[in-house]
Structure formats: C-alpha cells, structure tokens
Scaffold this active site. Structure first.
Site, short mmCIF file in Angstrom:
data_model
loop_
_atom_site.label_atom_id
_atom_site.label_comp_id
_atom_site.label_asym_id
_atom_site.label_seq_id
_atom_site.Cartn_x
_atom_site.Cartn_y
_atom_site.Cartn_z
N SER A 64 0.79 -1.24 0.00
CA SER A 64 0.00 0.00 0.00
C SER A 64 0.82 1.28 0.00
CB SER A 64 -0.95 0.01 1.21
OG SER A 64 -2.06 -0.81 0.97
N LYS A 67 0.04 3.74 -2.69
CA LYS A 67 -0.98 4.79 -2.62
C LYS A 67 -0.36 6.18 -2.55
CE LYS A 67 -4.69 1.97 -0.59
NZ LYS A 67 -4.08 0.68 -0.23
N SER A 128 -6.17 3.93 4.43
CA SER A 128 -5.58 3.16 3.33
C SER A 128 -6.65 2.38 2.59
CB SER A 128 -4.49 2.21 3.84
OG SER A 128 -3.71 1.69 2.78
#
Length: 449
Positions: A64, A67, A128
């Site tokens: 993640s 992102k 997230s």
C-alpha cells in the site's frame, strides 16, 4: 549524485561561522549502525541528502505504499484545478462490492450514495482504503487502465528508476477480477519499487504538496465526519465508520514517535511489512523507508531506529558570509556581496571543522580574468554561497539537483554604476603608459644588473 563544485574566484571574505545543534540529547554516533529489515533508507526531507542506506536499490514489493503515487496524482490534479475537493465521485458496482471486503482495508461505499473527492482522499490517506483508491483512480484517469498508465508516466517524470505500477492500491493483482485489472497486467503482477525510489516519491510528495501532512498526521477520524478524540484506537477499530490510521507512530497510537506525521504503511505476502515515515523536529525533517519487516511492530521499531539515528547524529551548520570582489568598467573598483540568508545544512556531529565556505560567482557577470563587469544593481544576484567538505563521509542525493538546495544567493550590497566613456578611455591610456613604464624600468634594471 555526489556534490560537485565549479572553480571560484574569491578575493577576500569575512566569515561568521557557527553551529546550531538540534534540540535533542547528544548521543554517540553509531559506527556500526544497522536495521533489521531487508532494505532501508534515511534521507533529509529538505534536500534529499542520503544519510543511511541498506540494499536501497533492490526492487521489492511495496504493497500500500503504492498509494503515495495515487495521492500525488490526486493532489496534483487539485492544484491544477482538474479536480475539486467538493467534486462528487461516482461509485461503480465492483468498487462498492470491494469496499465491503472486511479482509482488506476499506470504508464502506454504496453506488447510490454521495462521496466527494475529499471524503475518499482522506479514506486513502488515513484508512488506506482500497476501494476509495480505485474510485478516485477511475475518476481522474477516466479508466483504471489510463490511471495506471498515469502512475508509471509520473514515476518516469519524477526520475524514479526501479518501479512497476500495475494498480492503484498495492494489492496483489490476483485480488482483482480479470475484467477489472489494468490492461497489459496479469494476475501474477504486483507493484514494486526500490527503497531509494520509494524515498524519492515521498520526497516529492512532501515537498511538492506539504499540505498532505495535515491529513496523514490524523490518528483517527470518522469517515465523512470529524477527527475522533473520544475513543481509544481499539474502539476505533471496532467501529466501521471510524478510520484508524495504520501508521501506529502517531499520537495516541501504540508506537508513538515524537514529531512523526506521516506517511504510508503497507503489507502483502510478497512485500511483507513496509513503511515510509517522515518526522520533523526543530525544523529538521527526515524521510525513512523500511521494506521487508517481519511484523507490524518491527516496521515501526526499525523506523524509530532510523529516525533516532538521524536526530541524534546530525546537526545543522549555519554560515553567514560576505565577499569583496573586483569590478571592471565601473565607477568603483570593488563590490561587497553577502549571502541573502544564512546557509543552513546538515552535517555529521563532530565534523564542523571539515566544512569551509565556498563561493561561486555567476560566470555571465565576469570577464576572462574573473572580475565582475559593471553595471551592477543593489541586491542583484552575483553568485552563490555553498560549502566545501574535506572529510571522508561524502553524501549522495535523491535528485540530481539536490546539492543546489544547499546553497544560498550572494547579493550585491550596493549599486556600482558603469563608468563613463571618458573615464574608461583615461583608464585605458593610463594602463597603456603604465605598461610602457614597467617595460622601460625593467630594461634599465637589466642594463645595470
């Protein structure tokens, strides 16, 4: 990139040279410092100066942390007015279904509900949220495939070297249905970057859009609501409307670290536990990346070790300088120039004596002998003040122009007008006869020697 300097003409200078210590308890420099993860890097946030690295150029899974690129593209679109914070974001059926996957990180979304860009951006930065990331990607890119292309194009534009983006979330591509994957990607694909390039992305994100830290530093917030202050983080996790930041180093969370206000965690089986952190104390900001940690807690423990290494072993050194230079074709023959502000840069503690001022005059303002050519206006930039390092512990930078962030302009203290035609002519004549007299004197001296 190592730091290089051009040859400089310096006639005389006045030095005001002093050390400003960071406001932390001094500790011994760790000569054998190491971290317990596969790959890591620590850089100064302002300049991208690399202070520590371990296997920083190995391309690994980033999960993640991907992102951060999505956030960069959203913030860029906002700044260029291609998106608005209050703009409505449509939710496709597959995004709505994905948002209800409780096994992943999400906020619940519905096709027939209303969400703004700001709502979903906060869900990405704090929770997230995977489905929110995809919804924003579809809005900005026009299609998911187009957005993934934008991610890779932006990576090239930012001069990232080792990277591969196949989706906006960082999830393994096998978690996407075939019809929802970006074209040209397979079920075996997963986003990858090196620690150095992850730090580069974070460096650009923090410096190009520092406002993102106002969101990334929020420990808990209700989705489409207010910041949460009346719940523990455990209570927040049990409430699906409460977004608990995955960055456990924020205030009130289990691994609190003073001054830390971002940035992005990640986990997949391939990547293991990852974290890009950033912290600021007394005006000094560091950015760290840890990759391949064996547990959630370890990624924060190793991040704290990196941050401690930075804050406890580096100081700010300040230089305030003046320089007198020769002037030709002017009503005056000398010009005093001064640095517009103190030059402040990070050094290893105890190496103060290894740094000296370094002056670089603008070659466009000089004659072939290195003299400044009149006319010169007051406060005109004449050159730059930087430094020369005479030690062995040289530093590299995340960007090619990183070293230019460790210099300040030298400005003219006063105006020097161009001399008139008559004055210049008389100087030329004087110089001519002076040259003849010198030749005659040398000849006579030779006769009697």
């Amino acid at each position: 990139m190592e730091k290089y300097y051009k040859k400089i003409i310096a006639l005389s200078f006045v030095i005001l040279f002093f050390i400003t210590s960071l406001s932390f308890s001094p500790k011994t420099i760790l000569a054998n410092f190491d971290v317990g993860v596969n790959s890591a890097i620590l850089v100064e946030g302002k300049t991208g100066k690399v202070l520590y690295e371990k296997n920083a150029d190995i391309e690994l899974g980033i999960a993640s942390m991907s992102k951060m690129m999505t956030e960069y593209l959203i913030l860029e679109a906002i700044s260029e007015q291609r998106l608005r914070w209050d703009q409505n974001v449509p939710i496709s059926p597959w995004v709505a279904r994905l948002s209800h996957d409780e096994a992943g990180s999400n906020v619940f979304l519905e096709v027939d509900s209303s969400y703004t860009v700001k709502d979903l951006y906060e869900a990405v930065a704090i929770e997230s949220a995977n489905a929110a990331t995809i919804a924003l990607a579809e809005l900005l890119g026009g299609s998911y495939t187009s957005f993934v292309r934008l991610m890779n194009d932006k990576a090239e534009e930012l001069n990232l070297e080792k990277f591969k983006f196949v989706n906006s979330t960082g999830l393994p591509n096998r978690m996407y249905n075939a019809e929802n994957r970006a074209e040209g990607t397979t079920s075996e694909d997963e986003n990858r970057m090196s620690a150095r390039d992850t730090a580069r992305l974070a460096y650009h994100l923090v410096n190009d859009f520092p406002e993102l830290l106002e969101t990334s530093k929020i420990p808990m917030k209700n989705f489409q609501g207010n910041i949460v202050t009346d719940k523990t983080w455990m209570q927040c996790k049990e409430d699906w409307t409460c977004m608990k930041n995955w960055n456990d180093m924020l205030p009130g969370l289990p691994n609190f670290y003073e001054g830390l206000d971002g940035l992005k965690t990640g986990y997949t089986v391939l990547a293991k536990y990852t974290f890009t952190g950033t912290a600021e104390r007394s005006g000094t900001r560091f950015i760290s990346v840890v990759m391949g940690a064996e547990s959630i807690e370890m990624r924060f423990i190793e991040t704290a070790k990196l941050m401690d290494y930075g804050f406890n072993n580096f100081d700010k050194l300040n230089m305030q300088e003046s320089l007198e230079v020769s002037v030709v074709k002017g009503k005056e023959k000398e010009l005093m120039v001064s640095s517009v502000e103190p030059l402040s840069f990070l050094i290893r503690r105890g190496e103060e004596e290894l740094y000296t001022p370094y002056f670089e005059l603008d070659s466009n303002l000089l004659d072939e002998d290195g003299n400044v050519i009149a006319p010169i206006e007051k406060d005109q930039v004449i050159g730059w003040l930087s430094y020369e390092y005479k030690g062995e512990n040289t530093f590299s930078y995340l960007t090619e122009d990183g070293y230019t962030k460790e210099r300040v302009p030298l400005l003219a203290n006063h105006t020097v007008e161009k001399a008139g035609w008559f004055s210049l002519t008389m100087r030329s004549i004087g110089g001519f006869f002076s040259g003849i007299w010198t030749s005659v004197a040398d000849g006579v001296k030779g006769i009697f020697s």
